[in-house]
Design an enzyme around this catalytic site. Structure first.
Site, PDB file in Angstrom:
ATOM      1  CG  HIS A  35      -1.608   1.242   1.530  1.00 18.88           C
ATOM      2  ND1 HIS A  35      -1.382   2.029   2.643  1.00 18.88           N
ATOM      3  CD2 HIS A  35      -2.569   1.876   0.812  1.00 18.88           C
ATOM      4  CE1 HIS A  35      -2.182   3.077   2.614  1.00 18.88           C
ATOM      5  NE2 HIS A  35      -2.903   3.014   1.516  1.00 18.88           N
ATOM      6  CG  HIS A  87       1.287  10.093   1.794  1.00 16.30           C
ATOM      7  ND1 HIS A  87       0.065  10.256   2.378  1.00 16.30           N
ATOM      8  CD2 HIS A  87       1.762   8.905   2.231  1.00 16.30           C
ATOM      9  CE1 HIS A  87      -0.182   9.201   3.150  1.00 16.30           C
ATOM     10  NE2 HIS A  87       0.827   8.372   3.072  1.00 16.30           N
TER      11      HIS A  87
END
Ligand SMILES: *[C@@H]1O[C@H](CO)[C@@H](O)[C@H](O)[C@H]1NC(C)=O
Ligand SMILES: *[C@@H]1O[C@H](CO)[C@@H](O)[C@H](O)[C@H]1NC(C)=O
Ligand SMILES: *[C@@H]1O[C@H](CO)[C@@H](O)[C@H](O)[C@H]1NC(C)=O
Ligand SMILES: *[C@@H]1O[C@H](CO)[C@@H](O)[C@H](O)[C@H]1NC(C)=O
Length: 301
Positions: free
Chosen positions: A46, A91
Site C-alpha cells: 500500500h 501522499h
C-alpha cells in the site's frame, strides 16, 4: 551442414513451443503457473512509493526492495504537479510528501521486470486529481511499460472473473504487467489501463481496528461481490489527535501469518463471507511480519 532455412525453421519451431515450456515457476512458485490470475492470493504494498521514516511514510523498502522481497502488487497515489502537468506520486498532497514522478517509478518497475522474466506484477494507481487516462497512457509509453501491459481479450469490455488467463499464459505472452486505475479508466482510450472497480470490490480502508473485523464491501458503494475479484485493505492506522498515521509499531502482528488481526485471520473472515479468498491484500511496511509466508499459506503452497 545444416542449411540456413533448416536452421531458421528449427529456431522458429523452438520459439513457438517456448511459451509452453519456459516457466517452471511463476511468481516464485510452480503451483501458481496454471492458476488463473483471478484465483491467486497476493500481498501488496500500500502506498508503495512512500518510503522512509516520516510519520506519513507507509513503507521501509523502496519499490525495488518490495519486489525483491516477493511483493507483486504495488499501489500508489498519483497527483498533478503543482507547477505543470507532470503526474507525481504524492501522499495526500504534493506539499506533504512528493515521491517523484510516476514516470521514474514506472521505469523502476520496468527495469525490475526486465531482469525478472518469470514474474507478473500488478499495479493499482489512484487518480486523485482526476487526470485524463490518456495522460497516464503517455507516461506508461515513455517509461517503456506499455509493451508489458496486459490487454484483456474482451477489451474494451470487462473480462469475466473466470476468463482470466493463467500466470503462465501472461508470462508466455509477455504481458506481465496488469495495471488498474481507481477512477477515470477508459478502455476505449487506453486499453491496458483497467477500471479497478469494474474488476474489484474493496473492504474498508483507513482501518483503526487492530483486529480487522470488517470485510464488508466499502467500494463500489452498493456493489455485489458476484463477478468481482476483491482487495482487502489490511493496513492499520493509528489515530493521533484526529490524524490517521500508519501504525508502524503494530506492523509485525498486522502482517503476521496468523493470530488476532493478522493477514491469515482477516483472510479467513473474508473467505467465510464470500466463499473465496481475497485476491489482494494491501499492507503497510511489507518488510515487517511475514507477508510472503502468509501469501504462500493462503495459496496452499
Ligand atoms: C532501493 O533501496 C536499495 C537498498 O536500500 C538501494 O540500494 C537502491 O539504490 C534503492 N533504489 C532506488 C531506486 O532508490
Ligand atoms: C496472447 O497474445 C495473443 C496475440 O496478441 C492474443 O490473441 C491472446 O489473446 C493472448 N493471450 C492471453 C492469454 O492474453
Ligand atoms: C464495515 O464496513 C462497512 C463498509 O465500509 C461499513 O458500512 C460498516 O459500518 C462497517 N461495520 C462496522 C461494524 O464498522
Ligand atoms: C481459488 O480457488 C479455490 C478453489 O475454488 C478457492 O478455494 C480459493 O478461495 C480461490 N482463491 C481466490 C483468490 O479466488
Amino acid at each position: 551442414m545444416l542449411s540456413s532455412s533448416i536452421l531458421t525453421g528449427l529456431v522458429l519451431g523452438m520459439a513457438s513451443i517456448m511459451p509452453a515450456i519456459a516457466q517452471s515457476a511463476c511468481n516464485g512458485q510452480s503451483a501458481y503457473c496454471d492458476r488463473k490470475y483471478s484465483n491467486v492470493t497476493q500481498v501488496g504494498a500500500h502506498d508503495s512509493p512512500f518510503v522512509g521514516l516520516l510519520l506519513s511514510d507507509n513503507q521501509n523498502l523502496n519499490v525495488t526492495g518490495q519486489l525483491d522481497l516477493g511483493v507483486r502488487f504495488l499501489q500508489g497515489q498519483t497527483h498533478k504537479s503543482l507547477v505543470d502537468d507532470t503526474i507525481l506520486l504524492c501522499h495526500t498532497s504534493c506539499l506533504l510528501e512528493d515521491a517523484g514522478t510516476l514516470e521514474s517509478y514506472l521505469a523502476t518497475v520496468k527495469t525490475w521486470l526486465d531482469s525478472n522474466p518469470d514474474e507478473v506484477v500488478t499495479l493499482l494507481l489512484t487518480n486523485d486529481d482526476s487526470l485524463p487516462v490518456a495522460q497516464f497512457g503517455d507516461v506508461f509509453t515513455s517509461a517503456g511499460l506499455k509493451d508489458y501491459a496486459f490487454v484483456p481479450s474482451s477489451s474494451p469490455s470487462t473480462l469475466a472473473i473466470d476468463a482470466w488467463p493463467t500466470l503462465r499464459e501472461l508470462i508466455g505472452n509477455g504481458t506481465r504487467l496488469v495495471a488498474f486505475l481507481d477512477y477515470g479508466a477508459d478502455a476505449s482510450t487506453v486499453p491496458y489501463i483497467l477500471d479497478e472497480f469494474a474488476y474489484f470490490f474493496e473492504t474498508p480502508y483507513d482501518v483503526t481496528d487492530a483486529t480487522f473485523s470488517n470485510c464488508s464491501i466499502d467500494r463500489p458503494a452498493g456493489a455485489s461481490a458476484t463477478g468481482r475479484m476483491y482487495i482487502v485493505n489490511h493496513f492499520l492506522d493509528v489515530d493521533i489527535l484526529g490524524i490517521l498515521i500508519p501504525d508502524r509499531e503494530r506492523a509485525p502482528e498486522t502482517n503476521a501469518v496468523s493470530g488476532s488481526g493478522s493477514i491469515g485471520a482477516q483472510s479467513d473472515l473474508c473467505e467465510s463471507m464470500y466463499g473465496r479468498l481475497p485476491n489482494f491484500l494491501l499492507l503497510d511496511f511489507v518488510d515487517q511480519g511475514e507477508p510472503i509466508a502468509a501469501q504462500s499459506a493462503l495459496n496452499g503452497v
